[in-house]
Design a protein around this motif. Sequence first.
Motif, PDB file in Angstrom:
ATOM      1  N   ASP A 297      16.665 -33.442  76.446  1.00  0.00           N
ATOM      2  CA  ASP A 297      17.277 -32.887  77.653  1.00  0.00           C
ATOM      3  C   ASP A 297      17.800 -31.466  77.457  1.00  0.00           C
ATOM      4  OD1 ASP A 297      16.829 -35.294  78.996  1.00  0.00           O
ATOM      5  OD2 ASP A 297      18.702 -36.142  78.211  1.00  0.00           O
ATOM      6  N   LEU A 298      17.581 -30.898  76.304  1.00  0.00           N
ATOM      7  CA  LEU A 298      18.160 -29.582  76.005  1.00  0.00           C
ATOM      8  C   LEU A 298      17.170 -28.465  76.304  1.00  0.00           C
ATOM      9  CD1 LEU A 298      20.530 -27.982  74.770  1.00  0.00           C
ATOM     10  CD2 LEU A 298      19.436 -28.287  72.532  1.00  0.00           C
ATOM     11  N   PRO A 299      17.508 -27.531  77.197  1.00  0.00           N
ATOM     12  CA  PRO A 299      16.605 -26.405  77.449  1.00  0.00           C
ATOM     13  C   PRO A 299      16.763 -25.320  76.380  1.00  0.00           C
ATOM     14  CG  PRO A 299      18.496 -26.260  78.910  1.00  0.00           C
ATOM     15  CD  PRO A 299      18.671 -27.527  78.111  1.00  0.00           C
ATOM     16  N   TRP A 300      15.625 -24.788  75.941  1.00  0.00           N
ATOM     17  CA  TRP A 300      15.600 -23.708  74.961  1.00  0.00           C
ATOM     18  C   TRP A 300      15.097 -22.444  75.662  1.00  0.00           C
ATOM     19  CZ3 TRP A 300      16.180 -24.496  69.387  1.00  0.00           C
ATOM     20  CH2 TRP A 300      16.551 -25.808  69.059  1.00  0.00           C
ATOM     21  N   PHE A 301      15.577 -21.312  75.223  1.00  0.00           N
ATOM     22  CA  PHE A 301      15.211 -20.041  75.843  1.00  0.00           C
ATOM     23  C   PHE A 301      14.856 -19.033  74.754  1.00  0.00           C
ATOM     24  CE2 PHE A 301      17.963 -22.258  78.728  1.00  0.00           C
ATOM     25  CZ  PHE A 301      17.400 -22.029  79.978  1.00  0.00           C
ATOM     26  N   SER A 302      13.875 -18.194  75.062  1.00  0.00           N
ATOM     27  CA  SER A 302      13.504 -17.136  74.117  1.00  0.00           C
ATOM     28  C   SER A 302      13.345 -15.826  74.872  1.00  0.00           C
ATOM     29  CB  SER A 302      12.208 -17.475  73.380  1.00  0.00           C
ATOM     30  OG  SER A 302      11.090 -17.319  74.236  1.00  0.00           O
TER      31      SER A 302
ATOM     32  N   ALA B 110       8.568 -18.157  72.172  1.00  0.00           N
ATOM     33  CA  ALA B 110       8.443 -19.391  72.954  1.00  0.00           C
ATOM     34  C   ALA B 110       7.282 -20.243  72.461  1.00  0.00           C
ATOM     35  CB  ALA B 110       8.262 -19.060  74.429  1.00  0.00           C
ATOM     36  N   ALA B 111       6.187 -19.601  72.068  1.00  0.00           N
ATOM     37  CA  ALA B 111       5.023 -20.342  71.585  1.00  0.00           C
ATOM     38  C   ALA B 111       5.350 -21.093  70.297  1.00  0.00           C
ATOM     39  CB  ALA B 111       3.857 -19.388  71.359  1.00  0.00           C
ATOM     40  N   VAL B 112       6.118 -20.475  69.409  1.00  0.00           N
ATOM     41  CA  VAL B 112       6.518 -21.141  68.167  1.00  0.00           C
ATOM     42  C   VAL B 112       7.342 -22.390  68.487  1.00  0.00           C
ATOM     43  CG1 VAL B 112       7.858 -20.919  66.032  1.00  0.00           C
ATOM     44  CG2 VAL B 112       6.465 -18.998  66.842  1.00  0.00           C
ATOM     45  N   LEU B 113       8.279 -22.263  69.410  1.00  0.00           N
ATOM     46  CA  LEU B 113       9.126 -23.396  69.784  1.00  0.00           C
ATOM     47  C   LEU B 113       8.331 -24.458  70.535  1.00  0.00           C
ATOM     48  CD1 LEU B 113      12.177 -21.309  71.036  1.00  0.00           C
ATOM     49  CD2 LEU B 113      12.085 -22.632  68.920  1.00  0.00           C
TER      50      LEU B 113
END
Length: 256
Positions: free
Chosen positions: A83-88, A94-97
């Motif tokens: 449920d955790l949003p990640w941001f780059s 973003a592609a790595v994540l």
Amino acid sequence: MSNWRLLLTRPAEDCAVLAQTLGVRGVVSHCMPLLAIEALDETPEQRSAFAELQRYCAVIVVSKPAARIGLRLLKQSAAPTADLPWFSVGAATAAVLGEHGLRVYFPDSGDDSEALLALPALHRAIAAASAPRVLILRGEGGREFLAERLRGQGVTVDYLPLYRRILPQYAAGELNRRVLAERLNGLVVSSGQGFEHLLQLAGDDWPALARLPLFVPSPRVAEQARNAGAEIVVDCRGASAAALQAALEQFPAAAL
């Protein structure tokens, strides 16, 4: 075929990938990494942050090195991330994540903090939390802009440094020798620290090198370069290969 012959200065792995991408477009380049990534020793603070990710409404990752090291720590912690949003800041990070199944948001245009802060998804994540808290994964030092803006919105911000960027060892005058030997007619830096290292390594040769077109990723680095005496500064409005390619097309090199 492009007339550009560029000096690329990213960390070695990223430099090689960029050189290959440019080569397909007929752009000649020479890699001279001016940033080397050195992971910091693992600390209790790092382990605690990843073990308690549920405290945060969002995680912001500012670079590919931060993503790679952060993913390793995430795997060790086995923390839930569904449920955790990640941001780059950019698509490459973003592609790595994203390769590890994380829900990642990034700006469609503009690889900088300003574009990230404008993302609706980030606004939603902050608004949905009763006491919003954001974790920023980054290198040692760095800009305070993101934290300042978020704190101004009532967000608690925790920084977690994961690595430092160092200048690889080169002999005095090596930068100018390579530029002359490879007949390079343009310089590329991907960050403010990359430009600082370029300036440091150039030394007494900077007045001559400052006459070459310099491609930079943002208005901030462009201003930094102009203040240091760079005569022709091209703002690519992003650090990605696509942003650089677009700038090269808009600013064609004279025939050698």
